[in-house]
Design a protein around this motif. Structure first.
Motif, PDB file in Angstrom:
ATOM      1  N   ALA A 239       0.830  -1.206   0.000  1.00  0.00           N
ATOM      2  CA  ALA A 239       0.000   0.000   0.000  1.00  0.00           C
ATOM      3  C   ALA A 239       0.871   1.266   0.000  1.00  0.00           C
ATOM      4  N   GLU A 240       1.971   1.263   0.767  1.00  0.00           N
ATOM      5  CA  GLU A 240       2.857   2.427   0.774  1.00  0.00           C
ATOM      6  C   GLU A 240       3.518   2.624  -0.582  1.00  0.00           C
ATOM      7  N   ASP A 241       3.900   1.532  -1.220  1.00  0.00           N
ATOM      8  CA  ASP A 241       4.483   1.620  -2.563  1.00  0.00           C
ATOM      9  C   ASP A 241       3.460   2.172  -3.553  1.00  0.00           C
ATOM     10  N   LEU A 242       2.241   1.680  -3.483  1.00  0.00           N
ATOM     11  CA  LEU A 242       1.176   2.160  -4.362  1.00  0.00           C
ATOM     12  C   LEU A 242       0.865   3.632  -4.096  1.00  0.00           C
ATOM     13  N   ASN A 243       0.861   4.029  -2.836  1.00  0.00           N
ATOM     14  CA  ASN A 243       0.618   5.427  -2.480  1.00  0.00           C
ATOM     15  C   ASN A 243       1.694   6.324  -3.084  1.00  0.00           C
ATOM     16  N   GLY A 244       2.935   5.911  -3.033  1.00  0.00           N
ATOM     17  CA  GLY A 244       4.012   6.694  -3.640  1.00  0.00           C
ATOM     18  C   GLY A 244       3.838   6.826  -5.146  1.00  0.00           C
ATOM     19  N   ARG A 245       3.476   5.740  -5.797  1.00  0.00           N
ATOM     20  CA  ARG A 245       3.267   5.792  -7.247  1.00  0.00           C
ATOM     21  C   ARG A 245       2.103   6.694  -7.617  1.00  0.00           C
ATOM     22  N   VAL A 246       1.011   6.609  -6.860  1.00  0.00           N
ATOM     23  CA  VAL A 246      -0.144   7.458  -7.131  1.00  0.00           C
ATOM     24  C   VAL A 246       0.221   8.924  -6.911  1.00  0.00           C
ATOM     25  N   SER A 247       1.018   9.205  -5.884  1.00  0.00           N
ATOM     26  CA  SER A 247       1.438  10.587  -5.621  1.00  0.00           C
ATOM     27  C   SER A 247       2.266  11.127  -6.780  1.00  0.00           C
ATOM     28  N   TYR A 248       3.228  10.352  -7.246  1.00  0.00           N
ATOM     29  CA  TYR A 248       4.048  10.804  -8.379  1.00  0.00           C
ATOM     30  C   TYR A 248       3.192  10.998  -9.636  1.00  0.00           C
ATOM     31  N   TRP A 249       2.256  10.084  -9.875  1.00  0.00           N
ATOM     32  CA  TRP A 249       1.376  10.202 -11.034  1.00  0.00           C
ATOM     33  C   TRP A 249       0.536  11.472 -10.929  1.00  0.00           C
ATOM     34  N   SER A 250       0.026  11.776  -9.735  1.00  0.00           N
ATOM     35  CA  SER A 250      -0.796  12.973  -9.535  1.00  0.00           C
ATOM     36  C   SER A 250       0.023  14.243  -9.759  1.00  0.00           C
ATOM     37  N   VAL A 251       1.246  14.284  -9.265  1.00  0.00           N
ATOM     38  CA  VAL A 251       2.107  15.450  -9.487  1.00  0.00           C
ATOM     39  C   VAL A 251       2.378  15.618 -10.977  1.00  0.00           C
ATOM     40  N   GLY A 252       2.647  14.518 -11.667  1.00  0.00           N
ATOM     41  CA  GLY A 252       2.877  14.579 -13.114  1.00  0.00           C
ATOM     42  C   GLY A 252       1.654  15.086 -13.859  1.00  0.00           C
ATOM     43  N   GLU A 253       0.480  14.567 -13.508  1.00  0.00           N
ATOM     44  CA  GLU A 253      -0.750  15.032 -14.146  1.00  0.00           C
ATOM     45  C   GLU A 253      -0.993  16.516 -13.875  1.00  0.00           C
ATOM     46  N   THR A 254      -0.700  16.967 -12.663  1.00  0.00           N
ATOM     47  CA  THR A 254      -0.884  18.380 -12.323  1.00  0.00           C
ATOM     48  C   THR A 254       0.038  19.258 -13.155  1.00  0.00           C
ATOM     49  N   LEU A 255       1.285  18.863 -13.301  1.00  0.00           N
ATOM     50  CA  LEU A 255       2.220  19.632 -14.124  1.00  0.00           C
ATOM     51  C   LEU A 255       1.761  19.682 -15.581  1.00  0.00           C
ATOM     52  N   ILE A 256       1.333  18.549 -16.111  1.00  0.00           N
ATOM     53  CA  ILE A 256       0.847  18.511 -17.499  1.00  0.00           C
ATOM     54  C   ILE A 256      -0.395  19.392 -17.641  1.00  0.00           C
ATOM     55  N   LEU A 257      -1.282  19.369 -16.646  1.00  0.00           N
ATOM     56  CA  LEU A 257      -2.485  20.203 -16.679  1.00  0.00           C
ATOM     57  C   LEU A 257      -2.120  21.689 -16.717  1.00  0.00           C
ATOM     58  N   PHE A 258      -1.147  22.108 -15.910  1.00  0.00           N
ATOM     59  CA  PHE A 258      -0.712  23.503 -15.926  1.00  0.00           C
ATOM     60  C   PHE A 258      -0.090  23.885 -17.263  1.00  0.00           C
ATOM     61  N   VAL A 259       0.739  23.029 -17.812  1.00  0.00           N
ATOM     62  CA  VAL A 259       1.377  23.324 -19.101  1.00  0.00           C
ATOM     63  C   VAL A 259       0.324  23.443 -20.201  1.00  0.00           C
ATOM     64  N   VAL A 260      -0.631  22.526 -20.234  1.00  0.00           N
ATOM     65  CA  VAL A 260      -1.685  22.567 -21.253  1.00  0.00           C
ATOM     66  C   VAL A 260      -2.550  23.812 -21.055  1.00  0.00           C
ATOM     67  N   SER A 261      -2.885  24.144 -19.816  1.00  0.00           N
ATOM     68  CA  SER A 261      -3.703  25.333 -19.543  1.00  0.00           C
ATOM     69  C   SER A 261      -2.998  26.605 -20.003  1.00  0.00           C
ATOM     70  N   ILE A 262      -1.744  26.758 -19.667  1.00  0.00           N
ATOM     71  CA  ILE A 262      -0.983  27.942 -20.093  1.00  0.00           C
ATOM     72  C   ILE A 262      -0.878  27.973 -21.610  1.00  0.00           C
ATOM     73  N   GLY A 263      -0.658  26.845 -22.218  1.00  0.00           N
ATOM     74  CA  GLY A 263      -0.589  26.775 -23.681  1.00  0.00           C
ATOM     75  C   GLY A 263      -1.904  27.194 -24.328  1.00  0.00           C
ATOM     76  N   GLN A 264      -3.027  26.725 -23.789  1.00  0.00           N
ATOM     77  CA  GLN A 264      -4.328  27.092 -24.347  1.00  0.00           C
ATOM     78  C   GLN A 264      -4.608  28.587 -24.183  1.00  0.00           C
ATOM     79  N   VAL A 265      -4.262  29.140 -23.024  1.00  0.00           N
ATOM     80  CA  VAL A 265      -4.468  30.576 -22.815  1.00  0.00           C
ATOM     81  C   VAL A 265      -3.633  31.380 -23.802  1.00  0.00           C
TER      82      VAL A 265
END
Length: 155
Positions: A117-143
């Motif tokens: 569960a701790e390993d899975l939690n770490g992977r989900v956290s990294y995936w969420s940070v990556g998705e957040t960064l991609i979301l910001f880049v796409v949002s700035i690009g669209q604006v």
């Protein structure tokens, strides 16, 4: 038993006080080794992970030293049948030993599941940070793209 790490395997050996190897196994996840000692002294046991240097492992082991003492003091030399109270005590004692074994099993499973569960939690956290960064880049690009549609271009 190997609880966490790698492919859940480890090398193990046991030596008697004279340095003679009395048990050796390689790449085992779980094993049991009963042995009655013949030589007094310090017995050495070693768990090795040298074939898998990148993954850390957690190992559970249990040593049972000596025979279990009798429940009743005169039980070994008794020739008559046990009374109902003594029989109930023996039954309760056996049931409690089964509970201890079950608790050990559940603790091992809990440690394995917690590690997973701790390993899975770490992977989900990294995936969420990556998705957040991609979301910001796409949002700035669209604006910036939409802004470029409405700005007047001067020659």
């Amino acid at each position: 038993q190997v609880i966490t790490g790698g492919h859940y395997d480890v090398d193990c050996y046991v030596e008697d006080p004279n340095g003679r190897t009395i048990y050796r196994e390689t790449k085992k996840q779980y094993d049991s080794f009963p042995h009655h000692t013949e030589v007094k002294g310090i017995y050495t046991f070693c768990f090795s992970n040298e074939f898998s240097t990148f993954s850390h492992k957690t190992v559970y082991f249990n040593l049972q030293v000596g025979d279990e003492p009798p429940i009743l003091p005169d039980m070994s030399s008794r020739v008559t049948a046990l009374t109902q109270m003594e029989s109930a005590c023996v039954t309760i004692h056996e049931a409690l030993n089964a509970v201890i074994d079950s608790q050990t099993h559940y603790r091992l499973r809990e440690a394995q599941d917690r590690s997973r569960a701790e390993d899975l939690n770490g992977r989900v956290s990294y995936w969420s940070v990556g998705e957040t960064l991609i979301l910001f880049v796409v949002s700035i690009g669209q604006v910036m793209l939409l802004k470029s549609f409405f700005t007047e271009k001067r020659p």
